[in-house]
Motif scaffolding. Structure first.
Motif, PDB file in Angstrom:
ATOM      1  N   TYR A  67       2.922  -4.564   1.272  1.00 59.43           N
ATOM      2  CA  TYR A  67       3.486  -5.752   1.911  1.00 59.43           C
ATOM      3  C   TYR A  67       2.694  -7.008   1.572  1.00 59.43           C
ATOM      4  N   LEU A  68       1.365  -6.873   1.583  1.00 57.76           N
ATOM      5  CA  LEU A  68       0.515  -8.047   1.363  1.00 57.76           C
ATOM      6  C   LEU A  68       0.144  -8.237  -0.108  1.00 57.76           C
ATOM      7  N   LEU A  69       0.653  -7.385  -0.970  1.00 55.23           N
ATOM      8  CA  LEU A  69       0.329  -7.413  -2.401  1.00 55.23           C
ATOM      9  C   LEU A  69      -1.182  -7.415  -2.597  1.00 55.23           C
ATOM     10  N   SER A  70      -1.858  -6.524  -1.885  1.00 53.96           N
ATOM     11  CA  SER A  70      -3.312  -6.490  -1.947  1.00 53.96           C
ATOM     12  C   SER A  70      -3.794  -5.176  -2.564  1.00 53.96           C
ATOM     13  N   GLU A  71      -4.826  -5.262  -3.393  1.00 56.98           N
ATOM     14  CA  GLU A  71      -5.342  -4.039  -4.022  1.00 56.98           C
ATOM     15  C   GLU A  71      -6.054  -3.153  -3.005  1.00 56.98           C
ATOM     16  N   GLU A  72      -6.739  -3.779  -2.057  1.00 59.24           N
ATOM     17  CA  GLU A  72      -7.453  -3.010  -1.042  1.00 59.24           C
ATOM     18  C   GLU A  72      -7.144  -3.527   0.356  1.00 59.24           C
ATOM     19  N   ILE A  73      -7.062  -2.593   1.299  1.00 54.62           N
ATOM     20  CA  ILE A  73      -6.924  -2.948   2.718  1.00 54.62           C
ATOM     21  C   ILE A  73      -7.864  -2.060   3.521  1.00 54.62           C
ATOM     22  N   GLU A  74      -8.669  -2.659   4.373  1.00 49.92           N
ATOM     23  CA  GLU A  74      -9.446  -1.889   5.348  1.00 49.92           C
ATOM     24  C   GLU A  74      -8.997  -2.315   6.735  1.00 49.92           C
ATOM     25  N   LEU A  75      -8.698  -1.351   7.571  1.00 53.25           N
ATOM     26  CA  LEU A  75      -8.251  -1.668   8.930  1.00 53.25           C
ATOM     27  C   LEU A  75      -9.435  -1.713   9.898  1.00 53.25           C
ATOM     28  N   PHE A  76      -9.291  -2.503  10.950  1.00 50.55           N
ATOM     29  CA  PHE A  76     -10.347  -2.641  11.961  1.00 50.55           C
ATOM     30  C   PHE A  76      -9.739  -2.716  13.358  1.00 50.55           C
ATOM     31  N   ILE A  77     -10.615  -2.590  14.324  1.00 50.88           N
ATOM     32  CA  ILE A  77     -10.202  -2.593  15.732  1.00 50.88           C
ATOM     33  C   ILE A  77      -9.643  -3.948  16.159  1.00 50.88           C
ATOM     34  N   ASN A  78     -10.112  -5.016  15.512  1.00 58.56           N
ATOM     35  CA  ASN A  78      -9.532  -6.346  15.735  1.00 58.56           C
ATOM     36  C   ASN A  78      -9.913  -7.253  14.571  1.00 58.56           C
TER      37      ASN A  78
ATOM     38  N   ASN B 200       4.745 -15.192  -6.625  1.00 61.27           N
ATOM     39  CA  ASN B 200       4.733 -13.740  -6.473  1.00 61.27           C
ATOM     40  C   ASN B 200       3.357 -13.213  -6.132  1.00 61.27           C
ATOM     41  N   ARG B 201       2.450 -14.150  -5.873  1.00 68.74           N
ATOM     42  CA  ARG B 201       1.071 -13.771  -5.650  1.00 68.74           C
ATOM     43  C   ARG B 201       0.777 -13.791  -4.160  1.00 68.74           C
ATOM     44  N   GLY B 202       0.277 -12.685  -3.643  1.00 71.44           N
ATOM     45  CA  GLY B 202      -0.145 -12.678  -2.242  1.00 71.44           C
ATOM     46  C   GLY B 202      -1.365 -13.544  -2.115  1.00 71.44           C
ATOM     47  N   ILE B 203      -1.598 -14.145  -0.954  1.00 69.99           N
ATOM     48  CA  ILE B 203      -2.778 -15.005  -0.837  1.00 69.99           C
ATOM     49  C   ILE B 203      -4.061 -14.180  -0.830  1.00 69.99           C
ATOM     50  N   THR B 204      -3.920 -12.853  -0.697  1.00 70.27           N
ATOM     51  CA  THR B 204      -5.101 -11.998  -0.604  1.00 70.27           C
ATOM     52  C   THR B 204      -5.853 -11.867  -1.920  1.00 70.27           C
ATOM     53  N   SER B 205      -5.236 -12.282  -3.019  1.00 71.15           N
ATOM     54  CA  SER B 205      -5.917 -12.108  -4.297  1.00 71.15           C
ATOM     55  C   SER B 205      -6.971 -13.185  -4.526  1.00 71.15           C
TER      56      SER B 205
ATOM     57  N   HIS C  45       1.669  -7.308  14.598  1.00 73.25           N
ATOM     58  CA  HIS C  45       0.552  -6.850  15.434  1.00 73.25           C
ATOM     59  C   HIS C  45       0.489  -5.339  15.572  1.00 73.25           C
ATOM     60  N   THR C  46      -0.714  -4.888  15.974  1.00 74.02           N
ATOM     61  CA  THR C  46      -0.947  -3.477  16.291  1.00 74.02           C
ATOM     62  C   THR C  46      -1.535  -3.394  17.711  1.00 74.02           C
ATOM     63  N   ILE C  47      -1.082  -4.278  18.588  1.00 74.31           N
ATOM     64  CA  ILE C  47      -1.584  -4.500  19.954  1.00 74.31           C
ATOM     65  C   ILE C  47      -2.926  -5.245  19.841  1.00 74.31           C
ATOM     66  N   GLU C  48      -3.977  -4.547  19.451  1.00 73.91           N
ATOM     67  CA  GLU C  48      -5.207  -5.177  18.978  1.00 73.91           C
ATOM     68  C   GLU C  48      -5.447  -4.567  17.599  1.00 73.91           C
ATOM     69  N   GLY C  49      -5.947  -5.362  16.695  1.00 67.07           N
ATOM     70  CA  GLY C  49      -6.221  -4.802  15.376  1.00 67.07           C
ATOM     71  C   GLY C  49      -6.488  -5.903  14.374  1.00 67.07           C
ATOM     72  N   GLY C  50      -6.921  -5.487  13.206  1.00 72.47           N
ATOM     73  CA  GLY C  50      -7.175  -6.461  12.158  1.00 72.47           C
ATOM     74  C   GLY C  50      -7.401  -5.754  10.843  1.00 72.47           C
ATOM     75  N   ALA C  51      -7.528  -6.546   9.786  1.00 70.55           N
ATOM     76  CA  ALA C  51      -7.732  -5.953   8.469  1.00 70.55           C
ATOM     77  C   ALA C  51      -8.466  -6.924   7.567  1.00 70.55           C
ATOM     78  N   LEU C  52      -9.069  -6.348   6.549  1.00 73.91           N
ATOM     79  CA  LEU C  52      -9.573  -7.157   5.448  1.00 73.91           C
ATOM     80  C   LEU C  52      -8.779  -6.765   4.221  1.00 73.91           C
ATOM     81  N   ALA C  53      -8.350  -7.767   3.472  1.00 73.87           N
ATOM     82  CA  ALA C  53      -7.633  -7.528   2.226  1.00 73.87           C
ATOM     83  C   ALA C  53      -8.489  -8.084   1.111  1.00 73.87           C
ATOM     84  N   PHE C  54      -8.640  -7.334   0.044  1.00 76.55           N
ATOM     85  CA  PHE C  54      -9.458  -7.822  -1.071  1.00 76.55           C
ATOM     86  C   PHE C  54      -9.069  -7.129  -2.369  1.00 76.55           C
TER      87      PHE C  54
END
Ligand code: PLP
Length: 381
Positions: A48-59, A166-171, A187-196
């Motif tokens: 969805y975010l056109l990102s090579e990497e995603i790490e999920l977090f608690i917020n 066509n470029r996600g801002i995550t690049s 949203h995931t109620i509370e949650g967050g991610a890093l895209a890189f």
């Protein structure tokens, strides 16, 4: 209107869809620590975010905090004062000095032309914010970061799904933080991610940091914290991702109605979506900020804010006060040369905007605003 219209209202998937999804957890009993939904959500978000990497977090805040730690950012970081408390707190709580740069009048993001003059020997990074989902000048910021060998981080809490061409801002830059808090577009109620972009070192540092530095049953390599997203949140994310397209389309309708009703009113400025479109930006319609110029409008932001409350409409003064005016930061960090940020912060409010906001409610809100104009001009006659 008898009903209170709040600035936002969280989206939810169909109750049955969520219940059917989480039912599985009663069989597997795998409720957190890299569960099945967690893995699936990471995969779907990469697409969805056109990102090579995603790490999920608690917020989102934890994601930003741990990213700063993982990239070993220290000393001074050039950032914006026109943001949510989290951005600056993440720096200060890592013993970093925020150096505030002024913002652009058109998109409220850090003014890329004023960054270079703030760089010192101690500067190690730039932390920019895609405020209200408006996109920073990423190309210029990247050039500056490269020239001075600085890390470039983005707080993209407002910018879920925003794309440039066509470029996600995550690049861009070293990493982009997303917040999946209940009030955000996704949203995931509370949650967050890093895209890189592909970066094995960053990925493995983040995974250690968010799980107590544990790398195996008998191996703890470093001090860490608990920043993991649980399966109930990940399941909410999977369900919300399925309805997101529809939700954003509904938001867009609401925004276009506001534009139709407010764009010719003097003294009120809205985001220029046409200009964004010309630049190839795909918006997510996350917020509806308006800037009230008191000289042209005949009333101030605060007057309009109080007036709308009497009509049962509850906007937010988002972002006011400016970070530099927080009790905890006043007189501590650089406060000069922030004229645009001060100007905007004193005149901005975000109007109610969410997918289920009805178009007749938008009309009621806009009529109420126009109502204040009429009251003021009658008085002046
Ligand atoms: C919401 C938000 C955050 C924090 O995200 P959480 O998920 O609530 O921790 C950070 N920065 C900005 C600009 C935000 O709006």
């Amino acid at each position: 209107m008898n009903k209170k219209i709040m600035v936002t209202k969280s989206s939810l998937p169909k109750f049955s869809d969520y219940v059917e999804t989480i039912e599985k957890l009663w069989e597997t009993r795998w409720l957190t620590n890299n569960g099945e939904f967690h893995t699936e959500l990471e995969k779907n978000l990469k697409e969805y975010l056109l990102s090579e990497e995603i790490e999920l977090f608690i917020n989102g805040h934890m994601a930003l905090d741990l990213c700063i730690k993982a990239l070993k950012i220290e000393g001074e970081v050039i950032t914006t004062p026109f943001t949510f408390a989290s951005t600056t707190h993440a720096l200060v709580m890592n013993n970093i000095k925020p150096v505030f740069c002024d913002i652009r009048e058109d998109n409220f993001c850090i003014d890329e032309n004023k960054v270079e003059e703030l760089i010192t020997e101690k500067t190690t990074a730039i932390l920019a914010v895609h405020v209200y989902g408006q996109v920073c000048n990423n190309d210029k910021l990247e050039k500056i970061a490269q020239k001075y060998n600085l890390k470039l981080l983005y707080d993209g809490a407002h910018a879920f799904g925003v794309k440039v061409g066509n470029r996600g801002i995550t690049s861009y830059g070293d990493a982009t933080m997303y917040s999946f808090h209940a009030t955000k577009v996704f949203h995931t109620i509370e949650g967050g991610a890093l895209a890189f972009n592909k970066n094995e070192t960053l990925k493995s540092e983040l995974q250690k940091l968010k799980n107590f530095g544990i790398t195996g049953p008998e191996s703890v390599l470093m001090p860490g914290t608990n920043g993991k997203m649980n399966e109930f949140s990940a399941a909410m994310g999977l369900c919300n991702l399925k309805i997101l397209k529809e939700e954003i389309e509904k938001r867009q309708k609401v925004v276009f109605k506001y534009i139709e009703l407010l764009s010719n009113i003097k003294g009120i400025r809205l985001i220029d979506y046409e200009k964004n479109k010309k630049k190839g930006i795909i918006d997510n319609y996350s917020y509806l900020p308006i800037i009230i110029d008191e000289k042209e409008a005949g009333f101030t932001r605060d007057e309009l804010f109080s007036f709308l409350e009497t009509k049962n409409i509850y906007p937010r003064k988002y972002f006011y006060p400016l970070i530099t005016d927080f009790e905890c930061y006043k007189n501590k960090f650089k406060e000069e040369n922030l004229d645009v940020a001060k100007y905007i912060s004193n005149r901005v409010m975000t109007l109610p905007l969410y997918a289920d906001l009805q178009l007749d409610e938008v009309k009621y809100i806009c009529d109420s605003i126009i109502n204040l104009y009429n009251l003021k001009s009658q008085k002046n006659c």
